[in-house]
Scaffold this motif. Structure first.
Motif, PDB file in Angstrom:
ATOM      1  N   ASP A  80       0.541  -1.498   0.259  1.00 39.61           N
ATOM      2  CA  ASP A  80      -0.369  -0.178   0.236  1.00 39.61           C
ATOM      3  C   ASP A  80       1.416   0.943  -0.297  1.00 39.61           C
ATOM      4  OD1 ASP A  80      -2.462  -1.873   0.197  1.00 39.61           O
ATOM      5  OD2 ASP A  80      -2.508  -1.809   2.361  1.00 39.61           O
ATOM      6  N   GLU A  81       1.858   1.568   0.808  1.00 35.74           N
ATOM      7  CA  GLU A  81       2.644   2.280   0.543  1.00 35.74           C
ATOM      8  C   GLU A  81       3.984   3.103   0.156  1.00 35.74           C
ATOM      9  OE1 GLU A  81       4.824   1.644   4.005  1.00 35.74           O
ATOM     10  OE2 GLU A  81       3.205   2.132   5.423  1.00 35.74           O
ATOM     11  N   ALA A  82       4.035   1.648  -1.446  1.00 40.77           N
ATOM     12  CA  ALA A  82       4.976   1.566  -2.022  1.00 40.77           C
ATOM     13  C   ALA A  82       4.141   2.541  -3.551  1.00 40.77           C
ATOM     14  CB  ALA A  82       5.223   0.133  -3.169  1.00 40.77           C
ATOM     15  N   LYS A  83       5.432   3.563  -3.640  1.00 34.80           N
ATOM     16  CA  LYS A  83       5.918   4.397  -4.427  1.00 34.80           C
ATOM     17  C   LYS A  83       5.367   4.106  -5.970  1.00 34.80           C
ATOM     18  CE  LYS A  83       5.925   7.834  -1.095  1.00 34.80           C
ATOM     19  NZ  LYS A  83       6.722   7.336  -0.143  1.00 34.80           N
ATOM     20  N   ASP A  84       6.660   3.468  -6.420  1.00 36.24           N
ATOM     21  CA  ASP A  84       6.863   2.864  -7.582  1.00 36.24           C
ATOM     22  C   ASP A  84       7.093   1.440  -8.104  1.00 36.24           C
ATOM     23  OD1 ASP A  84      10.142   3.942  -8.375  1.00 36.24           O
ATOM     24  OD2 ASP A  84       8.760   3.456  -6.394  1.00 36.24           O
ATOM     25  N   ALA A  85       6.770   0.843  -8.913  1.00 33.86           N
ATOM     26  CA  ALA A  85       7.232  -0.086  -9.132  1.00 33.86           C
ATOM     27  C   ALA A  85       8.658  -0.977  -9.258  1.00 33.86           C
ATOM     28  CB  ALA A  85       6.676  -1.040 -10.847  1.00 33.86           C
ATOM     29  N   ASN A  86      10.097   0.267  -9.036  1.00 32.05           N
ATOM     30  CA  ASN A  86      10.979  -0.374  -9.127  1.00 32.05           C
ATOM     31  C   ASN A  86      11.840  -0.094  -6.988  1.00 32.05           C
ATOM     32  OD1 ASN A  86      11.420  -0.998 -11.537  1.00 32.05           O
ATOM     33  ND2 ASN A  86      11.633   1.359 -12.198  1.00 32.05           N
ATOM     34  N   SER A  87      10.567   0.057  -6.215  1.00 33.82           N
ATOM     35  CA  SER A  87      11.504   0.129  -5.266  1.00 33.82           C
ATOM     36  C   SER A  87      11.976  -0.913  -4.037  1.00 33.82           C
ATOM     37  CB  SER A  87       9.687  -0.399  -3.679  1.00 33.82           C
ATOM     38  OG  SER A  87       9.653  -1.288  -4.269  1.00 33.82           O
ATOM     39  N   GLN A  88      13.270  -1.138  -3.508  1.00 31.39           N
ATOM     40  CA  GLN A  88      14.493  -1.777  -2.698  1.00 31.39           C
ATOM     41  C   GLN A  88      13.759  -2.821  -2.587  1.00 31.39           C
ATOM     42  OE1 GLN A  88      16.600   0.839  -0.864  1.00 31.39           O
ATOM     43  NE2 GLN A  88      18.028   0.546  -2.020  1.00 31.39           N
ATOM     44  N   SER A  89      14.238  -4.067  -2.777  1.00 30.50           N
ATOM     45  CA  SER A  89      13.920  -4.894  -1.807  1.00 30.50           C
ATOM     46  C   SER A  89      14.688  -4.417  -0.283  1.00 30.50           C
ATOM     47  CB  SER A  89      14.207  -6.630  -1.999  1.00 30.50           C
ATOM     48  OG  SER A  89      15.410  -6.568  -2.283  1.00 30.50           O
ATOM     49  N   LEU A  90      13.894  -5.311   0.872  1.00 29.37           N
ATOM     50  CA  LEU A  90      14.571  -5.648   1.984  1.00 29.37           C
ATOM     51  C   LEU A  90      15.999  -6.096   2.103  1.00 29.37           C
ATOM     52  CD1 LEU A  90      12.274  -7.111   4.230  1.00 29.37           C
ATOM     53  CD2 LEU A  90      13.049  -4.673   4.410  1.00 29.37           C
ATOM     54  N   TYR A  91      16.524  -6.894   1.109  1.00 35.20           N
ATOM     55  CA  TYR A  91      17.787  -7.260   1.060  1.00 35.20           C
ATOM     56  C   TYR A  91      18.562  -6.253   0.473  1.00 35.20           C
ATOM     57  CZ  TYR A  91      22.192 -10.220  -0.277  1.00 35.20           C
ATOM     58  OH  TYR A  91      23.552 -10.506  -0.440  1.00 35.20           O
ATOM     59  N   GLU A  92      18.211  -5.276  -0.814  1.00 35.79           N
ATOM     60  CA  GLU A  92      19.292  -5.240  -1.200  1.00 35.79           C
ATOM     61  C   GLU A  92      19.405  -3.185  -0.088  1.00 35.79           C
ATOM     62  OE1 GLU A  92      17.563  -5.102  -6.052  1.00 35.79           O
ATOM     63  OE2 GLU A  92      16.293  -3.604  -4.137  1.00 35.79           O
ATOM     64  N   CYS A  93      18.391  -3.271   0.095  1.00 34.05           N
ATOM     65  CA  CYS A  93      18.559  -2.094   1.354  1.00 34.05           C
ATOM     66  C   CYS A  93      18.868  -2.868   2.937  1.00 34.05           C
ATOM     67  CB  CYS A  93      17.560  -1.633   2.185  1.00 34.05           C
ATOM     68  SG  CYS A  93      16.561  -0.292   3.109  1.00 34.05           S
ATOM     69  N   PHE A  94      19.568  -3.345   2.714  1.00 34.69           N
ATOM     70  CA  PHE A  94      20.168  -4.567   4.285  1.00 34.69           C
ATOM     71  C   PHE A  94      21.386  -3.894   3.415  1.00 34.69           C
ATOM     72  CE2 PHE A  94      22.921  -8.071   6.098  1.00 34.69           C
ATOM     73  CZ  PHE A  94      22.395  -7.592   6.836  1.00 34.69           C
ATOM     74  N   THR A  95      22.216  -4.475   2.531  1.00 32.59           N
ATOM     75  CA  THR A  95      23.373  -4.648   1.934  1.00 32.59           C
ATOM     76  C   THR A  95      24.049  -2.220   1.771  1.00 32.59           C
ATOM     77  OG1 THR A  95      22.963  -4.336  -0.592  1.00 32.59           O
ATOM     78  CG2 THR A  95      23.220  -6.964   1.033  1.00 32.59           C
ATOM     79  N   LEU A  96      23.338  -2.087   1.195  1.00 29.09           N
ATOM     80  CA  LEU A  96      23.070  -0.689   0.808  1.00 29.09           C
ATOM     81  C   LEU A  96      23.360  -0.457   2.820  1.00 29.09           C
ATOM     82  CD1 LEU A  96      23.602   2.051  -0.233  1.00 29.09           C
ATOM     83  CD2 LEU A  96      20.587   2.548   0.400  1.00 29.09           C
TER      84      LEU A  96
END
Length: 135
Positions: free
Chosen positions: A46-62
């Protein structure tokens, strides 16, 4: 007076960096299986703004990567210059403009670190919910 203001801003920056590092350390200690985070969007649908949102894993590594840079100061001036590609603009600025630019960047850095701290805390909470651990 100006020295006191600079010291307060420095303390604020150090405190902000410390909070960020603590949040990421907590995230790292909580997330024992980072691979579980793959293909799970950071934002709830519901909160996603676009289809290219980050995954939790990508966020974790970043978040881990940025923490390492924040803690070690591992980003050299040359790397910073290459990444921003705007260092040549600073050479022609007068002292007053450089001071203003400094304050803008400190504020921006604090804003980014606060946002990343919230992401680390959100990721930690989502992981705990996924594995059934209650806080």
């Amino acid at each position: 007076m100006q020295s006191l203001i600079i010291q307060q801003q420095t303390n604020f920056l150090v405190a902000t960096m410390s909070k960020y590092s603590s949040a990421v350390k907590n995230m790292e200690q909580t997330v024992m299986l980072p691979s579980l985070l793959q293909d799970i969007p950071l934002e709830v649908q519901d909160e996603a703004k676009d289809a290219n949102s980050q995954s939790l894993y990508e966020c974790f590594t970043l978040l881990k990567s940025i923490k390492n840079t924040v803690e070690s100061g591992g980003l050299s001036f040359e790397d910073l210059k290459r990444k921003t590609n705007s260092a040549h603009e600073l050479e022609n600025e007068d002292a007053a403009s450089l001071e203003q630019l400094f304050y803008v960047h400190v504020k921006g850095l604090c804003t980014v670190l606060n946002t990343l701290t919230k992401k680390a805390n959100t990721l930690t909470s989502r992981y705990e919910d996924m594995i059934g651990v209650s806080s």
